[in-house]
Design a protein around this motif. Structure first.
Motif, short mmCIF file in Angstrom:
data_model
loop_
_atom_site.label_atom_id
_atom_site.label_comp_id
_atom_site.label_asym_id
_atom_site.label_seq_id
_atom_site.Cartn_x
_atom_site.Cartn_y
_atom_site.Cartn_z
N GLU A 162 0.84 -1.22 0.00
CA GLU A 162 0.00 0.00 0.00
C GLU A 162 0.87 1.26 0.00
O GLU A 162 0.56 2.25 -0.67
N ALA A 163 1.98 1.20 0.74
CA ALA A 163 2.86 2.37 0.77
C ALA A 163 3.42 2.64 -0.63
O ALA A 163 3.46 3.79 -1.10
N GLU A 164 3.78 1.58 -1.33
CA GLU A 164 4.31 1.72 -2.71
C GLU A 164 3.23 2.31 -3.63
O GLU A 164 3.50 3.21 -4.42
N LEU A 165 2.01 1.85 -3.45
CA LEU A 165 0.91 2.36 -4.30
C LEU A 165 0.64 3.83 -3.99
O LEU A 165 0.46 4.64 -4.90
N LEU A 166 0.65 4.17 -2.71
CA LEU A 166 0.43 5.59 -2.33
C LEU A 166 1.58 6.44 -2.84
O LEU A 166 1.38 7.56 -3.33
N PRO A 263 -4.71 -5.18 15.70
CA PRO A 263 -3.99 -5.41 14.44
C PRO A 263 -4.22 -4.26 13.44
O PRO A 263 -3.31 -3.85 12.73
N ALA A 264 -5.42 -3.73 13.46
CA ALA A 264 -5.72 -2.64 12.50
C ALA A 264 -4.88 -1.42 12.85
O ALA A 264 -4.31 -0.75 11.98
N ALA A 265 -4.77 -1.15 14.18
CA ALA A 265 -3.96 0.01 14.61
C ALA A 265 -2.50 -0.22 14.21
O ALA A 265 -1.83 0.67 13.70
N GLU A 266 -2.05 -1.47 14.36
CA GLU A 266 -0.64 -1.80 14.05
C GLU A 266 -0.37 -1.57 12.55
O GLU A 266 0.61 -0.94 12.17
N GLU A 267 -1.28 -2.05 11.71
CA GLU A 267 -1.00 -1.91 10.27
C GLU A 267 -1.07 -0.45 9.84
O GLU A 267 -0.28 -0.01 8.99
N LEU A 268 -1.92 0.33 10.49
CA LEU A 268 -1.97 1.76 10.13
C LEU A 268 -0.69 2.47 10.59
O LEU A 268 -0.12 3.28 9.87
N ARG A 269 -0.21 2.07 11.79
CA ARG A 269 1.03 2.69 12.29
C ARG A 269 2.17 2.41 11.31
O ARG A 269 2.93 3.28 10.91
N LYS A 270 2.24 1.16 10.86
CA LYS A 270 3.31 0.75 9.92
C LYS A 270 3.18 1.53 8.61
O LYS A 270 4.17 2.02 8.06
N LEU A 271 1.95 1.67 8.15
CA LEU A 271 1.74 2.35 6.86
C LEU A 271 2.17 3.81 6.95
O LEU A 271 2.89 4.32 6.07
N PHE A 272 1.81 4.47 8.04
CA PHE A 272 2.19 5.88 8.18
C PHE A 272 3.69 6.04 8.36
O PHE A 272 4.30 7.00 7.90
N LEU A 274 5.98 4.04 6.96
CA LEU A 274 6.56 3.89 5.61
C LEU A 274 6.29 5.13 4.77
O LEU A 274 7.12 5.56 3.98
N ALA A 275 5.13 5.72 4.98
CA ALA A 275 4.81 6.94 4.22
C ALA A 275 5.84 8.02 4.53
O ALA A 275 6.27 8.76 3.65
N GLU A 276 6.25 8.04 5.79
CA GLU A 276 7.30 9.00 6.21
C GLU A 276 8.57 8.74 5.38
O GLU A 276 9.19 9.65 4.84
N SER A 277 8.88 7.47 5.21
CA SER A 277 10.10 7.11 4.43
C SER A 277 9.95 7.52 2.97
O SER A 277 10.94 7.85 2.31
N GLY A 279 8.39 10.10 2.12
CA GLY A 279 8.30 11.56 2.09
C GLY A 279 6.92 12.03 1.64
O GLY A 279 6.79 13.09 1.04
N ILE A 280 5.89 11.23 1.92
CA ILE A 280 4.54 11.62 1.43
C ILE A 280 3.58 11.85 2.59
O ILE A 280 2.37 11.95 2.40
N SER A 281 4.10 11.98 3.83
CA SER A 281 3.20 12.10 4.99
C SER A 281 2.24 13.28 4.87
O SER A 281 1.09 13.19 5.27
N ASP A 282 2.72 14.38 4.27
CA ASP A 282 1.85 15.57 4.17
C ASP A 282 0.60 15.30 3.34
O ASP A 282 -0.38 16.03 3.45
N TRP A 283 0.68 14.29 2.49
CA TRP A 283 -0.46 13.99 1.60
C TRP A 283 -1.50 13.12 2.32
O TRP A 283 -2.65 13.04 1.88
N LEU A 284 -1.11 12.44 3.41
CA LEU A 284 -2.00 11.43 4.00
C LEU A 284 -2.78 11.98 5.20
O LEU A 284 -2.27 12.75 6.00
N VAL A 285 -4.02 11.52 5.28
CA VAL A 285 -4.89 11.89 6.39
C VAL A 285 -5.55 10.62 6.90
O VAL A 285 -6.19 9.91 6.13
N LEU A 286 -5.40 10.31 8.19
CA LEU A 286 -6.12 9.16 8.75
C LEU A 286 -7.58 9.54 8.85
O LEU A 286 -7.91 10.60 9.41
N ASP A 287 -8.46 8.73 8.31
CA ASP A 287 -9.89 9.07 8.36
C ASP A 287 -10.68 7.77 8.44
O ASP A 287 -10.84 7.05 7.46
N CYS A 288 -11.18 7.47 9.65
CA CYS A 288 -11.84 6.17 9.88
C CYS A 288 -13.24 6.11 9.31
O CYS A 288 -13.94 5.11 9.46
#
Ligand SMILES: Nc1ccc(Br)nc1
Length: 456
Positions: A162-166, A263-272, A274-277, A279-288
């Motif tokens: 997902e990080a690669e796709l984002l 597990p859902a919290a864990e996978e979201l933490r991991k995704l965010f 990787l997003a940092e890596s 350099g796309i964090s500014d583009w992402l918004v957690l929205d449940c």
């Protein structure tokens, strides 16, 4: 031949011999409802957009594939009430088969992966830009077809996919001049909802249908969906709990609601992370509140949106690990996104980011002074084309002024004129429209002159 046949032939042939034209019903010039013609200026925009999509896909190591626009209807008959399956452009073919124009590409991709499963080297990173169809009652005059960039990764169970796709989606946005201030990508995991439903005792086989209903909440009021949720066995208290979790907009809230071990919290933490890596964090918004409307999503889901809130979703995707099993195949993890060609063009237009350059016309316009020199002009054009120079050869006599006007309009750099006296001397006249510099050259030197290309 009978008199009637002769008479019909005469009627049809009469016009050809200058006789009165037969009464012919005028053709309806519009394309079928919900479809659009793509004239050259539209095609240039489409080629520009697809060029960026292809450029990003290949820079991320994705390979292009395709599939028939026509599929068996059975590929889409999921019983989850999704809009996409309720608007199938389906029919019975002459062999009595139930078929459909594809409403999306993912099921075709799944069919292809299943067919080649044994020979595939995982992970598979494939992309395509298929035309997809829906049959919507033309209540709102909306389109029935669009092109949708599909990027999918098969065989990767972690959120690195997902990080690669984002990362690829953001790379596209940046390539066309959009910034994180213009576009955001809402990210969630259906796992959040699943864990809440589980804690509420809602049976697992109701979770998908619940997600499809919950997805409708951002398009219609709760009252319109509450009945269907109740039918799924969700009491008011459960619906209330669902609505609470859908309000969450940060990891703290998610962890407080689901517990740190979720597990859902864990996978979201991991995704965010990787997003940092990327350099796309500014583009992402957690929205449940994001669940997306496709039944087959099983984990993360995401959708790109315009931050001014004026347009519909720009793109959407997520993880769909159970799709192959739903087709009777062996499980294979997968994640992907679809990116339509309509909203993005509206957004780029709103932001003044559509490409302005005129189409890449021919490099040289070549014409003969008169009809006698058409053969000579054709020889010159053929010799230049053999050297890889694009040539727009004027095919019928036209005033020189009109030929120059045409050359300017199509963005040509050179005009090559074949005139009687010069041709007798084995020469032609070459004008550089950038400098108005004009010179007579032997035919054999024109190509090298043009290929040298530097402005004199
Ligand atoms: N699925 C789908 C197909 C065609 C259009 Br236009 N929109 C959505």
């Amino acid at each position: 031949a009978s008199a009637a046949v002769l008479q019909d032939a005469e009627k049809r042939g009469g016009a050809a011999r200058g006789g009165p034209p037969a009464a012919v019903e005028k053709l309806d010039l519009k394309p079928p409802k919900g479809t659009r013609d793509v004239f050259p200026e539209d095609m240039r925009l489409r080629n520009w957009l697809f060029g960026h999509w292809r450029g990003v896909a290949s820079s991320f190591g994705f390979e292009e594939y395709d599939a028939p626009v026509l599929e068996s209807e059975s590929l889409y008959t999921r019983k989850s009430g999704e809009e996409v399956t309720q608007q199938l452009y389906c029919f019975e073919d002459k062999g009595g088969r139930r078929v459909s124009l594809r409403p999306e590409m993912t099921p075709s991709l799944a069919r292809m992966v299943m067919a080649k499963r044994k020979s595939l080297t995982l992970p598979v990173k494939w992309f395509s830009i298929p035309q997809c169809w829906r049959y919507e009652r033309m209540t709102r005059g909306r389109r029935r077809e669009h092109y949708q960039w599909n990027m999918d990764i098969w065989g990767v169970s972690g959120v690195a996919a997902e990080a690669e796709l984002l990362g690829a989606m953001v790379t596209f946005f940046e390539r066309v001049g959009l910034r994180a201030e213009d576009v955001g990508i809402r990210v969630n995991s259906r796992g959040v909802l699943t864990e809440v439903l589980h804690s509420l005792g809602v049976p697992g086989d109701k979770h998908t249908a619940t997600c499809v209903l919950v997805d409708k909440l951002d398009k219609m009021p709760l009252e319109a969906v509450a009945g269907d949720l109740a039918e799924l066995g969700l009491e008011e208290t459960s619906v209330k709990r669902l609505l609470e979790v859908m309000e969450l907009r940060d990891m703290g809230g998610v962890e407080a609601f689901l517990g740190k071990e979720s597990p859902a919290a864990e996978e979201l933490r991991k995704l965010f992370a990787l997003a940092e890596s990327y350099g796309i964090s500014d583009w992402l918004v957690l929205d449940c509140s994001v669940v997306r409307g496709l039944a087959y999503y099983t984990g993360t889901v995401f959708e790109a949106f315009d931050r001014r809130g004026k347009l519909r979703a720009i793109a959407g995707g997520g993880r769909y690990d159970a799709l192959l099993e739903s087709f009777g195949g062996e499980a294979l993890p997968a994640a992907g996104f679809g990116f339509g060609d309509a909203v993005i063009v509206e957004l780029l237009s709103d932001r003044g980011l559509l490409p302005k350059e005129a189409g890449p016309g021919a490099t040289a316009v070549v014409f003969g002074w008169d009809d006698e020199l058409q053969g000579a002009a054709t020889e010159v054009a053929a010799s230049l084309r053999r050297e890889g120079i694009s040539v727009d050869l004027v095919l019928q006599p036209r005033k020189t002024k009109a030929n120059f006007k045409h050359a300017t309009r199509v963005g040509a750099t050179y005009v090559v004129m074949v005139a009687p006296s010069e041709w007798e001397a084995g020469k032609v006249s070459v004008k550089d429209l950038r400098t108005s510099d004009q010179k007579e050259l032997p035919v054999g030197e024109v190509a090298s002159h043009i290929l040298a290309g530097d402005v004199a």
